[in-house]
Design a protein around this motif. Structure first.
Motif, PDB file in Angstrom:
ATOM      1  N   ALA A  75     -33.886 -11.787   8.367  1.00  0.00           N
ATOM      2  CA  ALA A  75     -34.597 -10.514   8.499  1.00  0.00           C
ATOM      3  C   ALA A  75     -33.953  -9.397   7.672  1.00  0.00           C
ATOM      4  CB  ALA A  75     -34.667 -10.107   9.961  1.00  0.00           C
ATOM      5  N   ASP A  76     -32.637  -9.276   7.722  1.00  0.00           N
ATOM      6  CA  ASP A  76     -32.002  -8.176   6.990  1.00  0.00           C
ATOM      7  C   ASP A  76     -32.133  -8.347   5.478  1.00  0.00           C
ATOM      8  OD1 ASP A  76     -30.335 -10.396   7.189  1.00  0.00           O
ATOM      9  OD2 ASP A  76     -28.509  -9.211   7.032  1.00  0.00           O
ATOM     10  N   LYS A  77     -32.023  -9.579   4.989  1.00  0.00           N
ATOM     11  CA  LYS A  77     -32.188  -9.823   3.560  1.00  0.00           C
ATOM     12  C   LYS A  77     -33.638  -9.631   3.140  1.00  0.00           C
ATOM     13  CE  LYS A  77     -28.317 -12.850   2.724  1.00  0.00           C
ATOM     14  NZ  LYS A  77     -27.849 -14.091   2.142  1.00  0.00           N
ATOM     15  N   ALA A  78     -34.575 -10.058   3.994  1.00  0.00           N
ATOM     16  CA  ALA A  78     -35.992  -9.888   3.679  1.00  0.00           C
ATOM     17  C   ALA A  78     -36.341  -8.404   3.595  1.00  0.00           C
ATOM     18  CB  ALA A  78     -36.855 -10.577   4.736  1.00  0.00           C
ATOM     19  N   ARG A  79     -35.868  -7.621   4.534  1.00  0.00           N
ATOM     20  CA  ARG A  79     -36.149  -6.178   4.535  1.00  0.00           C
ATOM     21  C   ARG A  79     -35.562  -5.513   3.285  1.00  0.00           C
ATOM     22  NH1 ARG A  79     -35.480  -5.628   9.348  1.00  0.00           N
ATOM     23  NH2 ARG A  79     -37.625  -5.396   9.933  1.00  0.00           N
ATOM     24  N   SER A  80     -34.335  -5.874   2.949  1.00  0.00           N
ATOM     25  CA  SER A  80     -33.684  -5.320   1.761  1.00  0.00           C
ATOM     26  C   SER A  80     -34.446  -5.714   0.502  1.00  0.00           C
ATOM     27  CB  SER A  80     -32.241  -5.816   1.694  1.00  0.00           C
ATOM     28  OG  SER A  80     -31.655  -5.451   0.482  1.00  0.00           O
ATOM     29  N   TRP A  81     -34.872  -6.962   0.433  1.00  0.00           N
ATOM     30  CA  TRP A  81     -35.592  -7.445  -0.743  1.00  0.00           C
ATOM     31  C   TRP A  81     -36.943  -6.765  -0.887  1.00  0.00           C
ATOM     32  CZ3 TRP A  81     -40.014 -10.515  -1.631  1.00  0.00           C
ATOM     33  CH2 TRP A  81     -40.159 -10.920  -2.962  1.00  0.00           C
ATOM     34  N   VAL A  82     -37.659  -6.603   0.222  1.00  0.00           N
ATOM     35  CA  VAL A  82     -38.967  -5.945   0.181  1.00  0.00           C
ATOM     36  C   VAL A  82     -38.800  -4.504  -0.296  1.00  0.00           C
ATOM     37  CG1 VAL A  82     -40.848  -5.058   1.614  1.00  0.00           C
ATOM     38  CG2 VAL A  82     -40.125  -7.434   1.845  1.00  0.00           C
ATOM     39  N   LYS A  83     -37.765  -3.821   0.164  1.00  0.00           N
ATOM     40  CA  LYS A  83     -37.539  -2.441  -0.276  1.00  0.00           C
ATOM     41  C   LYS A  83     -37.197  -2.370  -1.761  1.00  0.00           C
ATOM     42  CE  LYS A  83     -36.328  -0.439   4.104  1.00  0.00           C
ATOM     43  NZ  LYS A  83     -35.384   0.352   4.888  1.00  0.00           N
ATOM     44  N   SER A  84     -36.611  -3.431  -2.299  1.00  0.00           N
ATOM     45  CA  SER A  84     -36.226  -3.407  -3.715  1.00  0.00           C
ATOM     46  C   SER A  84     -37.396  -3.666  -4.649  1.00  0.00           C
ATOM     47  CB  SER A  84     -35.126  -4.441  -3.979  1.00  0.00           C
ATOM     48  OG  SER A  84     -35.657  -5.756  -3.948  1.00  0.00           O
ATOM     49  N   ILE A  85     -38.507  -4.175  -4.123  1.00  0.00           N
ATOM     50  CA  ILE A  85     -39.679  -4.457  -4.965  1.00  0.00           C
ATOM     51  C   ILE A  85     -40.341  -3.132  -5.318  1.00  0.00           C
ATOM     52  CG2 ILE A  85     -41.959  -5.531  -5.050  1.00  0.00           C
ATOM     53  CD1 ILE A  85     -39.729  -7.533  -5.154  1.00  0.00           C
ATOM     54  N   GLN A  86     -40.515  -2.914  -6.601  1.00  0.00           N
ATOM     55  CA  GLN A  86     -41.135  -1.679  -7.087  1.00  0.00           C
ATOM     56  C   GLN A  86     -42.647  -1.853  -7.146  1.00  0.00           C
ATOM     57  OE1 GLN A  86     -39.320   1.098  -7.812  1.00  0.00           O
ATOM     58  NE2 GLN A  86     -37.572  -0.063  -7.057  1.00  0.00           N
ATOM     59  N   MET A  87     -43.364  -0.807  -6.747  1.00  0.00           N
ATOM     60  CA  MET A  87     -44.819  -0.820  -6.859  1.00  0.00           C
ATOM     61  C   MET A  87     -45.177  -0.410  -8.277  1.00  0.00           C
ATOM     62  SD  MET A  87     -46.059   0.744  -3.242  1.00  0.00           S
ATOM     63  CE  MET A  87     -44.954   2.133  -3.245  1.00  0.00           C
ATOM     64  N   LYS A  88     -46.058  -1.151  -8.907  1.00  0.00           N
ATOM     65  CA  LYS A  88     -46.480  -0.818 -10.268  1.00  0.00           C
ATOM     66  C   LYS A  88     -47.479   0.328 -10.211  1.00  0.00           C
ATOM     67  CE  LYS A  88     -45.648  -5.211 -12.432  1.00  0.00           C
ATOM     68  NZ  LYS A  88     -46.162  -6.297 -13.215  1.00  0.00           N
ATOM     69  N   PRO A  89     -47.398   1.245 -11.184  1.00  0.00           N
ATOM     70  CA  PRO A  89     -48.326   2.390 -11.177  1.00  0.00           C
ATOM     71  C   PRO A  89     -49.745   2.002 -11.504  1.00  0.00           C
ATOM     72  CG  PRO A  89     -46.786   2.526 -13.035  1.00  0.00           C
ATOM     73  CD  PRO A  89     -46.437   1.319 -12.253  1.00  0.00           C
TER      74      PRO A  89
END
Length: 89
Positions: A75-89
């Motif tokens: 869970a902690d790695k998944a949350r960190s990874w999801v936050k690191s994904i950038q949304m494309k403009p």
């Protein structure tokens, strides 16, 4: 005499900006590629796309659950990874 101090300062400033940009890009790339420990590249691209869609819709917690379910990532790695994904403009 004035140019003797300004020109090296400009080059040092440009080099520092380039170095900061390079380090930030490298960190972003490495964080996004962490998922490759859990799956193959094609599936990783698919999951990244689905996570981006969920983040655009404001469903970040659903994205974390998707990553946990699809990759069996803690869970902690998944949350960190999801936050690191950038949304494309």
């Amino acid at each position: 005499m004035y140019l003797d101090t300004v020109i090296p300062a400009i080059f040092i400033g440009l080099f520092a900006c380039f170095l900061v940009f390079f380090v930030l890009t490298l960190i972003k790339t490495l964080r996004q590629r962490r998922v490759l420990k859990y799956t193959d590249p094609m599936r990783a691209m698919d999951i990244v796309g689905r996570v981006r869609q969920l983040k655009v819709r404001g469903q970040e917690e659903a994205a974390v659950l998707l990553v946990q379910n699809e990759l069996a990532m803690p869970a902690d790695k998944a949350r960190s990874w999801v936050k690191s994904i950038q949304m494309k403009p």
